[in-house]
Design an enzyme around this catalytic site. Structure first.
Site, PDB file in Angstrom:
ATOM      1  CB  SER A 446      -0.871  -0.032   1.262  1.00  0.00           C
ATOM      2  OG  SER A 446      -2.004   0.769   1.110  1.00  0.00           O
ATOM      3  N   PRO A 447       0.420   2.326  -0.648  1.00  0.00           N
ATOM      4  CG  PRO A 447      -0.973   3.959  -1.536  1.00  0.00           C
ATOM      5  CD  PRO A 447      -0.837   2.485  -1.374  1.00  0.00           C
ATOM      6  CD  GLN A 524      -1.736   7.175  -3.291  1.00  0.00           C
ATOM      7  OE1 GLN A 524      -0.877   7.601  -2.513  1.00  0.00           O
ATOM      8  NE2 GLN A 524      -2.825   6.550  -2.878  1.00  0.00           N
ATOM      9  CE1 TYR A 606      -2.980  14.632   2.443  1.00  0.00           C
ATOM     10  CE2 TYR A 606      -3.525  12.404   1.766  1.00  0.00           C
ATOM     11  CZ  TYR A 606      -2.840  13.274   2.597  1.00  0.00           C
ATOM     12  OH  TYR A 606      -2.024  12.787   3.588  1.00  0.00           O
ATOM     13  NE  ARG A 654      -5.479   3.894  -0.865  1.00  0.00           N
ATOM     14  CZ  ARG A 654      -4.748   3.375   0.140  1.00  0.00           C
ATOM     15  NH1 ARG A 654      -4.263   4.163   1.088  1.00  0.00           N
ATOM     16  NH2 ARG A 654      -4.488   2.092   0.197  1.00  0.00           N
ATOM     17  NE  ARG A 748      -0.985   0.258  10.128  1.00  0.00           N
ATOM     18  CZ  ARG A 748      -2.003   0.223  10.961  1.00  0.00           C
ATOM     19  NH1 ARG A 748      -1.918   0.797  12.140  1.00  0.00           N
ATOM     20  NH2 ARG A 748      -3.128  -0.403  10.634  1.00  0.00           N
TER      21      ARG A 748
END
Ligand SMILES: Cc1cc2nc3c(=O)[nH]c(=O)nc-3n(C[C@H](O)[C@H](O)[C@H](O)COP(=O)(O)OP(=O)(O)OC[C@H]3O[C@@H](n4cnc5c(N)ncnc54)[C@H](O)[C@@H]3O)c2cc1C
Ligand SMILES: Cc1cc2nc3c(=O)[nH]c(=O)nc-3n(C[C@H](O)[C@H](O)[C@H](O)COP(=O)(O)O)c2cc1C
Length: 799
Positions: A446-447, A524, A606, A654, A748
């Site tokens: 995952s980014p 991304q 964002y 996303r 993570r």
């Protein structure tokens, strides 16, 4: 002590007999509105653990119940002309009548006074009692009387159901699904004595209304069900014995929980027990189990007190009842949560799964509906069935393209194909193809922002960081959010693609990944919007820069951290044009750098996300207001980027599928958002959530965002990426196998272990996975270590 139980169901009777057995000096009475040995309802199910518990307290009752049990091990799905059977599920069932008769007889034998045919209107009717047990069922009069103290939370669910019985005998817990012109019906069927099976029919309210079932009485409803399930009943009749129900015999399930379980009415304490205090949906059939376990727990508390103090006096009761609530509330909540998931599955299956999933995958989804049973649990229950399913899954994947709604016809598998006789490929390790790209398995890194770029340019740090993860077995390594302009960065350490030099720095990493690994690498692209100009993650996440910051833009003026963040200003059309141009230029550079995949970041508050969420978009022009308007600018950006990005390469988006704030985006809206991006040409939706508002109250847990992916995938018909606390191969296998996502993004765990995928493959004993050539000597060693651990665990559990 004088004890009165109001209501002679499983809770009241069991508590009465246990207390009398504990101390024959207790004066125990059960008051029941029905006549003796006169009750209704069909079979009830228990687990072995409940029986074990009861046996410890009253061998006679447990023995009598056990002698009347019907055992069954298998679950059968009858669906779309298929019958699929899986074993190892272990249920026991008994007729409700039989159960109550056993409990009544045992009460009588022990000297409990049973008063039948008496309707209790109030606890005032028992002024001499030391303790009143309100075991008066789901519609408890006593709970209603003290609602201010008990504070019940009652949720009425949308599905309609009717409890019926049949003389047709089923040798397995059978789920039958039938479609009508108005929608799907399901029946939950299980045998509970030598000649009868329970047959519960369920459907959504709108289907029920469309068939006019609200206007039919019990008899006509039964005729309807007999006709609907005629193929399965093979001439057997359905029967009702709920004579107490007037009008429609169809019910809505009510989930009940209470904040407090007992009250002091001024004379004596009154305690709730069984359905009066909590209910569990029949999808996991545990109402009776909970009732029995409540009774056992309160009896246990009495015994513990008596053992410690010699006897229990009325003054001990408040502490004792508080303890009873404390102990039981935890178990009940756990079970209610599992029942809730299973109940929701049956509420949405008609819309979400029945038409979408093949019978094999539908069965898998059904078996894992409570989300307490994982892939490996299924293996323990029925390894043969699971292996067959794994083979089916990987074969379908090979012939039809991974089962996602947007698969090309001829995916090229990166993984070694299954050979006859070889172990099946776990769903996690099946390939996934989209446009011209085939991912070798279902794992995505995952980014993750690393805050280690200099002036927006990535360097050796990123080469090592991303290179290591590309060697670690994941099929797709996503780069962190890469910003479309210097003033679109989150922090001064965030990377960009707004210069050719930045493109070349990325190209070095992409080339390395392609030259040295078989992983794909994804870009991304995002703009930080109102969450920009902040400190590096470890220097104060989201805290505004004290110097060197830049002006912020977003859909509407906002401060992400109220009173702390810099204010952003609302974008003008000229701003939009510039941002649009920046995104397009960056997409071209990403293509030039050789990336395999592009993700548009429309999540986490964002810039693009700030348009989508009503919490951050307060515009009054054509970019604000209804969702259609709020999506306008993000969709413009998507269209421009899609046009600039090579046709043969995939694009994901996303989104934050849930803002976790009242008035924010909710999962049903996320489906509409996904549909809009799908119509614009998106290949996948990456289903994240939150980080849009500091007011958010997310509910964390393992795989906590996967339900959003599940819903979007199966309702919007677009492939999805699930993300969030997916930390074991077992999670990935369960999600992919059930069709809850097409890919799993793991964040993570990849910071802790770049070779997370290779490690997890070894952990579950999947050895047909390629390691980077220079690392190969470590593979057999790791596999052997895990193999030893598994053998040890098996040995310990069989002791
Ligand atoms: C009619 C019925 C049929 C059911 N059938 C099934 C089934 O087939 N399978 C399954 O898994 N679960 C079934 N359930 C659910 C499951 O049985 C319950 O979760 C479980 O019975 C809970 O036990 P309880 O003792 O708390 O409540 P209940 O079993 O509901 O017992 C409460 C008792 O209190 C009596 N009562 C209520 N109010 C008064 C009053 N004011 N005065 C005197 N008496 C009163 C009622 O007549 C009843 O006997 C059924 C429940 C009911 C009520
Ligand atoms: C250090 C860190 C940085 C992150 N940066 C990004 C990012 O750049 N883009 C993004 O979409 N998500 C980002 N996320 C969110 C993750 O991609 C992922 O959605 C989230 O951590 C949940 O997955 P996990 O439970 O496996 O960690 C970041 C998460 C972490 C821990």
């Amino acid at each position: 002590m004088r004890i009165v139980c109001i209501g002679g169901g499983p809770a009241g009777l069991t508590f009465a007999l246990l207390m009398k057995k504990l101390d024959p000096g207790h004066d125990v009475t059960v008051v029941e509105r029905n006549r003796p040995y006169d009750t209704f309802g069909w079979g009830v199910v228990f687990s072995d653990a409940t029986m074990e518990n009861l046996r410890r307290w009253d061998e006679e009752t447990a023995g009598a119940i056990e002698a009347s049990f019907s055992h069954w091990d298998d679950i059968v799905l009858e669906f779309k002309g298929h019958a699929i059977r899986s074993g190892g599920h272990g249920f026991v069932g008994i007729g409700r009548k039989r159960l109550l008769n056993i409990l009544q007889a045992r009460c009588e034998a022990l000297g409990v006074e049973l008063l039948f045919d008496r309707e209790v209107r109030s606890d005032d009717e028992f002024p001499d009692a030391d303790l009143i047990v309100a075991s008066d069922g789901i519609n408890s009069t006593i709970r209603a009387k003290y609602a201010d103290t008990f504070r019940p939370d009652i949720v009425t669910r949308p599905n309609r159901f009717i409890w019926l019985g049949t003389k047709k005998l089923y040798d397995a817990f059978t789920f039958v699904f039938e479609k009508t012109e108005h929608g799907w019906f399901q029946a939950h069927v299980y045998k509970f004595d030598a000649e009868t099976s329970t047959f519960i029919v369920e459907c959504p309210e709108h289907v029920w209304l469309a068939h006019g079932l609200d206007k039919l009485d019990a008899e006509a409803s039964i005729a309807f069900c007999e006709h609907l399930f005629a193929r399965h009943l093979q001439g057997a009749r359905l029967m009702s014995n709920a004579r107490h129900l007037r009008g429609s015999a169809w019910l809505n399930f009510q989930r009940i929980r209470c904040e407090r379980w007992w009250v002091d009415n001024g004379r004596q304490p009154v305690v709730l027990m069984g359905d009066a205090v909590h209910t569990a949906h029949f999808a996991i059939g545990s109402g009776t189990k909970l009732a029995l376990e409540d009774a056992i727990e309160l009896a246990r508390d009495f015994k513990a007190r008596a053992d410690a103090e010699g006897e229990v006096s009325p003054s001990d009761l408040p502490a004792l009842l508080a303890r009873y609530q404390e102990t039981r509330a935890i178990d009940v909540l756990r079970l209610q949560n599992a029942a809730w998931n299973a109940m929701e599955w049956f509420e949405v299956c008609g819309e979400r799964y029945c038409d979408q999933l093949d019978p094999e995958q539908f069965m898998y989804s059904l078996l894992t509906r409570s989300q307490r049973i994982s892939h490996e649990n299924l293996r323990l229950r029925d390894a043969g069935w699971l292996e067959g399913y794994e083979r089916w899954f990987s074969k379908r994947d090979a012939s039809a393209g991974a089962g996602s709604p947007r698969q090309p016809e001829h995916p090229r598998g990166g993984q070694r194909r299954e050979e006859r006789g070889s172990p099946p490929v776990p769903p996690m390790f099946t390939p996934f193809a989209v446009r011209s790209v085939t991912l070798k398995n279902r794992v995505v890194v995952s980014p993750m922002a690393q805050y280690s770029a200099v002036d927006g340019t990535v360097g050796d740090y990123h080469l090592v960081h991303l290179g290591a993860r590309a060697m670690g077995g994941a099929a797709l390594v996503m780069c962190e959010m890469t910003c479309t302009s210097a003033d679109g960065r989150i922090t001064p350490g965030c990377p960009g693609l707004y210069t050719d030099a930045q493109r070349d720095a990325w190209a070095r990493i992409v080339d390395w990944v392609h030259d040295h690994t078989d992983a794909k690498i994804g870009m991304q692209l995002g703009h930080a919007g109102a969450k920009g100009a902040t400190h590096l993650g470890w220097e104060g996440i989201d805290q505004p820069l004290t110097s060197g910051g830049w002006p912020l833009i977003s859909a509407s003026p906002q401060q992400y951290l109220p009173g702390v963040s810099d204010w952003s200003r609302a974008m003008t059309r000229a701003d939009m044009d510039r941002v649009l141009h920046d995104f397009t230029a960056c997409a071209r550079r990403a293509a030039d750098a050789g990336f395999d995949w592009l993700e548009l970041h429309c999540a986490h508050g964002y810039l693009l996300s700030s348009f989508i969420s009503p919490l951050t978009n307060r515009r009054e022009d054509e970019y604000g207001g209804p969702l259609e308007n709020r999506l306008r600018f993000p969709l413009e950006v998507f269209a421009a980027v899609r046009a600039a990005w090579p046709e043969h390469l995939p694009m994901s988006v996303r989104i934050s599928a849930h803002d976790w704030v009242e008035g924010g985006i909710t999962p049903p809206e996320a489906v509409a958002i996904a549909r809009a991006f799908k119509a614009a040409g998106a290949d996948l939706i990456d289903c994240s959530s939150g980080q849009v508002s500091k007011e958010e109250k997310p509910t964390y847990g393992r795989m906590w965002q996967t339900p959003f992916s599940d819903r979007i995938r199966n309702e919007a018909g677009i492939a999805t990426i699930a993300v969030g606390a997916i930390s074991e191969a077992d999670h990935v296998n369960s999600i992919i196998a059930a069709g809850r996502a097409d890919l799993c993004a793991v964040a993570r765990p990849h910071l802790a272990n770049p070779a997370w995928t290779l490690t997890e493959a070894a952990r579950i004993g999947y050895t047909a996975i390629a390691w980077p050539a220079p690392y190969r000597s470590a593979k057999p060693q790791l596999e052997a270590n895990f193999q030893r651990e598994r053998a040890q665990r098996t040995q310990e559990s069989s002791k």
